[in-house]
Design a protein around this motif. Sequence first.
Motif, PDB file in Angstrom:
ATOM      1  N   GLY A 140       0.892  -1.524   0.139  1.00  0.00           N
ATOM      2  CA  GLY A 140      -0.083   0.423  -0.252  1.00  0.00           C
ATOM      3  C   GLY A 140       1.519   1.305   0.097  1.00  0.00           C
ATOM      4  N   SER A 141       0.042   2.170   0.293  1.00  0.00           N
ATOM      5  CA  SER A 141       1.080   3.236   0.213  1.00  0.00           C
ATOM      6  C   SER A 141       1.350   4.275   1.625  1.00  0.00           C
ATOM      7  CB  SER A 141       0.504   4.778  -0.815  1.00  0.00           C
ATOM      8  OG  SER A 141       0.040   3.741  -2.262  1.00  0.00           O
ATOM      9  N   ASP A 142       2.099   4.806   1.985  1.00  0.00           N
ATOM     10  CA  ASP A 142       2.032   5.160   2.993  1.00  0.00           C
ATOM     11  C   ASP A 142       2.006   6.844   3.460  1.00  0.00           C
ATOM     12  OD1 ASP A 142       3.080   6.407   6.122  1.00  0.00           O
ATOM     13  OD2 ASP A 142       4.141   4.930   6.088  1.00  0.00           O
ATOM     14  N   PRO A 143       1.334   6.985   3.419  1.00  0.00           N
ATOM     15  CA  PRO A 143       1.368   8.427   3.978  1.00  0.00           C
ATOM     16  C   PRO A 143       2.229   9.831   5.022  1.00  0.00           C
ATOM     17  CG  PRO A 143      -0.967   8.204   4.987  1.00  0.00           C
ATOM     18  CD  PRO A 143      -0.057   6.772   4.474  1.00  0.00           C
ATOM     19  N   ALA A 144       2.985   8.799   5.275  1.00  0.00           N
ATOM     20  CA  ALA A 144       4.409   9.328   5.803  1.00  0.00           C
ATOM     21  C   ALA A 144       5.210   8.938   5.453  1.00  0.00           C
ATOM     22  CB  ALA A 144       3.863   9.141   7.386  1.00  0.00           C
ATOM     23  N   GLU A 145       5.358   8.222   4.147  1.00  0.00           N
ATOM     24  CA  GLU A 145       6.799   7.715   3.743  1.00  0.00           C
ATOM     25  C   GLU A 145       7.948   9.314   3.729  1.00  0.00           C
ATOM     26  OE1 GLU A 145       8.098   5.346  -0.177  1.00  0.00           O
ATOM     27  OE2 GLU A 145       6.297   6.097   0.473  1.00  0.00           O
ATOM     28  N   GLY A 146       8.945   8.114   4.429  1.00  0.00           N
ATOM     29  CA  GLY A 146      10.008   9.477   4.104  1.00  0.00           C
ATOM     30  C   GLY A 146       9.990  10.757   5.469  1.00  0.00           C
ATOM     31  N   ASP A 147       8.611  10.476   6.085  1.00  0.00           N
ATOM     32  CA  ASP A 147       8.780  11.693   6.708  1.00  0.00           C
ATOM     33  C   ASP A 147       8.717  11.058   8.495  1.00  0.00           C
ATOM     34  OD1 ASP A 147       7.801  13.468   8.936  1.00  0.00           O
ATOM     35  OD2 ASP A 147       6.460  14.466   7.657  1.00  0.00           O
ATOM     36  N   PRO A 148      10.135  10.982   9.315  1.00  0.00           N
ATOM     37  CA  PRO A 148      10.033  10.578  10.484  1.00  0.00           C
ATOM     38  C   PRO A 148       9.155  10.481  11.464  1.00  0.00           C
ATOM     39  CG  PRO A 148      12.145  10.031   9.744  1.00  0.00           C
ATOM     40  CD  PRO A 148      11.549  11.173   8.502  1.00  0.00           C
ATOM     41  N   ALA A 149       9.200  11.815  11.502  1.00  0.00           N
ATOM     42  CA  ALA A 149       8.535  12.647  12.962  1.00  0.00           C
ATOM     43  C   ALA A 149       6.639  12.469  12.468  1.00  0.00           C
ATOM     44  CB  ALA A 149       8.745  14.150  12.931  1.00  0.00           C
ATOM     45  N   ARG A 150       6.319  12.284  11.282  1.00  0.00           N
ATOM     46  CA  ARG A 150       5.314  11.485  11.292  1.00  0.00           C
ATOM     47  C   ARG A 150       5.043  10.609  11.310  1.00  0.00           C
ATOM     48  NH1 ARG A 150       2.308  13.296   4.966  1.00  0.00           N
ATOM     49  NH2 ARG A 150       0.531  12.002   6.419  1.00  0.00           N
TER      50      ARG A 150
END
Length: 185
Positions: A140-150
Amino acid sequence: MQNHPAERIWVEINQRVNYPLKEALNALVELDQLDMADGVVKFSFSWLTMRLCQVGINRCVHAWNNHPIPRKPWSSSKMFCLSSRATVLFCRFAGRGTPAELIRMSQAVRVPAYVIPTVDDAVRSYEGEGGALTRVCQFGSDPAEGDPARQLARENAFRMRHNDLDSILSDATHGLWQPIHDAWR
């Protein structure tokens, strides 16, 4: 040919963890509660399922290490006690008891970590001998991909709302799918 203890535990994990979660997923899809064509839904449900699987595996390890084993005194059989560490204890044991008790009473030998191959070495060896493995990929698609804080915020928010994954898994194993549905929303 006799199965090794490691092979027998997979039957338990499948029965106690994998099959109930798969049944819950299929039921929610059939009831139109999950749209598996939506990448974010797929990722979210997968993310939750991985956490529920870890709870179930921890249960199985505890149950395995505490199940009774009837044996003849000083059996030559090998036994192992599952551990969350990379170390597996092999021992010769006497009498009856649970793996955890028998390990404590035995002449257990701790296998040094350097003897156990790394994941990459084990994969190369297995595939070099003709074995095939499915590579881990994102589902699937991670809406927080590449954003460790999110990602951390998501994890913390989830824990605050659903701090009892054990009861969600228990409900799923008893065919009660609403809690698992509510948890991924």
